[in-house]
Design an enzyme around this catalytic site. Structure first.
Site, short mmCIF file in Angstrom:
data_model
loop_
_atom_site.label_atom_id
_atom_site.label_comp_id
_atom_site.label_asym_id
_atom_site.label_seq_id
_atom_site.Cartn_x
_atom_site.Cartn_y
_atom_site.Cartn_z
N CYS A 61 14.91 -6.57 29.33
CA CYS A 61 13.86 -7.52 29.69
C CYS A 61 14.38 -8.93 29.44
O CYS A 61 15.35 -9.13 28.69
CB CYS A 61 12.63 -7.22 28.84
SG CYS A 61 11.33 -8.46 28.87
N HIS A 62 13.74 -9.95 30.05
CA HIS A 62 14.17 -11.32 29.81
C HIS A 62 14.03 -11.73 28.34
O HIS A 62 14.75 -12.62 27.87
CB HIS A 62 13.37 -12.28 30.71
CG HIS A 62 14.02 -12.50 32.04
ND1 HIS A 62 13.72 -11.73 33.15
CD2 HIS A 62 14.98 -13.36 32.44
CE1 HIS A 62 14.45 -12.13 34.17
NE2 HIS A 62 15.23 -13.12 33.77
N THR A 63 13.13 -11.08 27.61
CA THR A 63 13.01 -11.37 26.18
C THR A 63 14.28 -10.94 25.44
O THR A 63 14.75 -11.63 24.53
CB THR A 63 11.78 -10.66 25.58
OG1 THR A 63 10.62 -11.07 26.31
CG2 THR A 63 11.61 -11.00 24.11
N HIS A 84 13.80 -3.44 23.72
CA HIS A 84 12.43 -3.06 23.36
C HIS A 84 11.74 -2.29 24.48
O HIS A 84 10.56 -1.97 24.35
CB HIS A 84 11.61 -4.28 22.96
CG HIS A 84 11.41 -5.30 24.05
ND1 HIS A 84 12.41 -6.11 24.49
CD2 HIS A 84 10.31 -5.61 24.78
CE1 HIS A 84 11.95 -6.90 25.45
NE2 HIS A 84 10.67 -6.60 25.66
N GLU A 85 12.44 -1.99 25.56
CA GLU A 85 11.88 -1.14 26.61
C GLU A 85 12.66 0.18 26.60
O GLU A 85 13.87 0.18 26.80
CB GLU A 85 12.02 -1.79 27.99
CG GLU A 85 11.08 -2.93 28.23
CD GLU A 85 11.07 -3.38 29.68
OE1 GLU A 85 10.12 -4.07 30.08
OE2 GLU A 85 11.99 -3.04 30.44
N CYS A 114 -1.94 0.05 14.23
CA CYS A 114 -2.12 0.97 13.10
C CYS A 114 -3.41 1.77 13.24
O CYS A 114 -3.57 2.83 12.63
CB CYS A 114 -2.11 0.20 11.78
SG CYS A 114 -3.62 -0.75 11.45
N CYS A 117 -6.77 -1.27 10.72
CA CYS A 117 -7.10 -2.60 10.22
C CYS A 117 -8.27 -3.20 11.01
O CYS A 117 -8.69 -2.67 12.04
CB CYS A 117 -5.88 -3.53 10.31
SG CYS A 117 -5.39 -3.96 12.00
N CYS A 120 -7.35 -3.92 14.67
CA CYS A 120 -7.26 -2.73 15.51
C CYS A 120 -8.64 -2.15 15.83
O CYS A 120 -8.86 -1.59 16.90
CB CYS A 120 -6.38 -1.66 14.86
SG CYS A 120 -4.61 -2.03 14.93
N CYS A 128 -2.47 -6.10 16.06
CA CYS A 128 -2.61 -5.46 14.76
C CYS A 128 -2.26 -6.45 13.66
O CYS A 128 -1.37 -7.29 13.82
CB CYS A 128 -1.68 -4.24 14.70
SG CYS A 128 -1.67 -3.36 13.13
N ARG A 132 1.78 -6.26 14.68
CA ARG A 132 1.82 -7.05 15.91
C ARG A 132 3.23 -7.57 16.18
O ARG A 132 4.09 -7.59 15.28
CB ARG A 132 0.86 -8.22 15.81
CG ARG A 132 1.30 -9.28 14.81
CD ARG A 132 0.41 -10.51 14.85
NE ARG A 132 -0.94 -10.23 14.41
CZ ARG A 132 -1.92 -11.13 14.45
NH1 ARG A 132 -1.70 -12.35 14.91
NH2 ARG A 132 -3.12 -10.81 14.01
N CYS A 193 7.06 -2.61 28.04
CA CYS A 193 6.88 -4.06 28.07
C CYS A 193 6.42 -4.56 29.43
O CYS A 193 5.26 -4.79 29.67
CB CYS A 193 8.15 -4.79 27.64
SG CYS A 193 8.00 -6.60 27.69
N ARG A 388 14.73 -4.39 36.89
CA ARG A 388 15.04 -3.58 35.72
C ARG A 388 16.23 -2.69 36.04
O ARG A 388 16.24 -1.98 37.05
CB ARG A 388 13.84 -2.70 35.31
CG ARG A 388 12.74 -3.46 34.61
CD ARG A 388 13.22 -4.02 33.28
NE ARG A 388 12.15 -4.68 32.54
CZ ARG A 388 11.90 -5.98 32.62
NH1 ARG A 388 12.61 -6.76 33.43
NH2 ARG A 388 10.93 -6.53 31.91
#
Length: 393
Positions: A61-63, A84-85, A114, A117, A120, A128, A132, A193, A388
């Site tokens: 991803c671009h992140t 993260h994907e 979670c 909390c 959530c 979260c 988060r 994502c 992707r």
């Protein structure tokens, strides 16, 4: 066994590794912009309320690209495993984990849930209190330590609660979503994502209705996911805006009704959109991470009821490009994280909608490569040649 194109993957899990340190391949970042090093690392067993995942597919991803380039100095920490994907299988679970079992098909999520909390339990947010998204976080939540190590015993840091550029990764159980085993894992990677972020912004944040109008600024993967969400909701007009005219073809394939290249106009984009729509669109989505683009997106919405949803990541220290009094014209602006999906609670249903064809995912995967070619995949993204690139481990 499962298959993707000409590739076959083994979706079985051995119990031999449970409770043991695993040695596996990972792509490790050692510095800003330096080629990722695919090397052997050691992965610890999961601790309390953690799971260890065997990653089958991951994408970029671009992140990830921004983190790899080190664009935000405060977030730089090395060595680190980005990514993260992804999608994969639960290899083992730590103490206290009840909702996941060995062999479960899962999608990692950077914005955890979670389910206990106050945040959530609230219907007003998907953030979260503990799990988060936090780009500054680089260790596990439970003890502030790493689960990755180099072969000579040095810690390798985590990224966005996930670190999927590895054959095995350790997640907080709040950041692993169990999905239906009939779902094609190669496509479910997109739900980690990009697709969830863009489509969720349409369905959850804006709640676009059939017949309404939409403008999408930036037709990368997130922007095109916005297009897909608007198409699925029955938007009457979906205007795609991008300075790369090559994006028009992919945009039309997914669902845009009109395309605008700002560089080819003799007037501001918002004026053109207002002309096209009789005063402006109901919703605009800013997916470029550019404040000048954000202002055009804001002004392209209709006086009285227009809503702009911010999805782009903005590294600039500049503030919002509008005067408070402009909000008195009835236009609004809001940010959206992970498409306002509560990952653990809502993503399994979204995955089932994808299985049933409500959402079309095929157009988003433009390239496939073995994990060993991850640096080539990064180059494709930098050059704007891929949405992707699916990496199979």
């Amino acid at each position: 066994m499962g298959s993707l194109g000409s590739y076959t993957y083994n979706n079985s899990i051995s119990t031999d590794t449970i409770g043991r340190v695993i040695t596996c391949k990972a792509a490790v970042a050692y510095g800003p912009g330096q080629p990722l090093v695919v090397e052997e690392i050691r992965v610890d067993p999961p601790q309390k309320m953690e799971v260890r995942i065997r990653v089958l597919f991951t994408s970029i991803c671009h992140t990830d690209l921004s983190a790899w380039l080190g664009e935000n100095e405060a977030q730089r920490v090395y060595p680190r495993i980005l990514g993260h994907e992804a999608s994969g299988l639960v290899e083992s679970v730590g103490e206290g984990v009840k909702e996941l079992e060995v062999g479960d098909h899962v999608v990692p999520i950077f914005n955890g849930e979670c389910q206990k909390c106050g945040h959530c339990k609230s219907e007003k947010t998907n953030l979260c209190e503990k799990y988060r998204v936090n780009p500054l976080k680089s260790t596990m939540s439970s003890d502030g330590k790493c689960r990755f190590w180099t072969e000579d015993g040095k810690p390798v840091y985590h990224f966005l609660n996930t670190s999927t550029f590895s054959e095995y990764t350790v997640l907080d159980s709040a950041c692993a979503v169990k999905i239906d085993p009939i779902a094609p894992l190669e496509k479910m990677t997109l739900l980690s994502c990009g697709v969830s972020t863009g489509l969720g912004a349409v369905w959850n944040t804006a709640n676009v209705k059939a017949g309404e109008t939409v403008a999408v600024f930036g037709l990368g993967a997130v922007g095109l996911a916005v297009v897909e969400g608007a198409r699925a909701r029955g938007a009457s007009r979906i205007i795609g805006v991008d300075i790369n005219s090559n994006k028009r073809i992919k945009g039309l394939a997914i669902g845009i009704t009109d395309f605008i290249n700002p560089n080819e106009l003799d007037k501001p984009v918002h004026e053109k959109i207002r002309e096209m729509t009789g005063g402006g669109v109901h919703y605009s989505f800013e997916c470029a991470g550019n404040l000048d683009v954000l202002r055009e997106a804001f002004l392209s919405t209709h006086d009285g009821w227009g809503l702009t949803v911010i999805l782009g990541i903005h590294p600039t220290p500049r503030l919002l490009p509008l005067h408070p009094m402009e909000l008195f014209d009835g236009r609004r602006m809001v940010g959206s994280v992970f498409g306002d999906f509560k990952g653990k609670s809502q993503l399994p249903h979204f995955a089932n909608q994808c299985i049933k064809g409500v959402v079309k995912l095929d157009e988003f995967i433009t390239h496939e490569m073995p994990f060993s070619k991850i640096n080539e995949a990064l180059k494709l993204l930098i050059e704007g040649k891929s949405l992707r690139c699916l990496l199979h481990l």
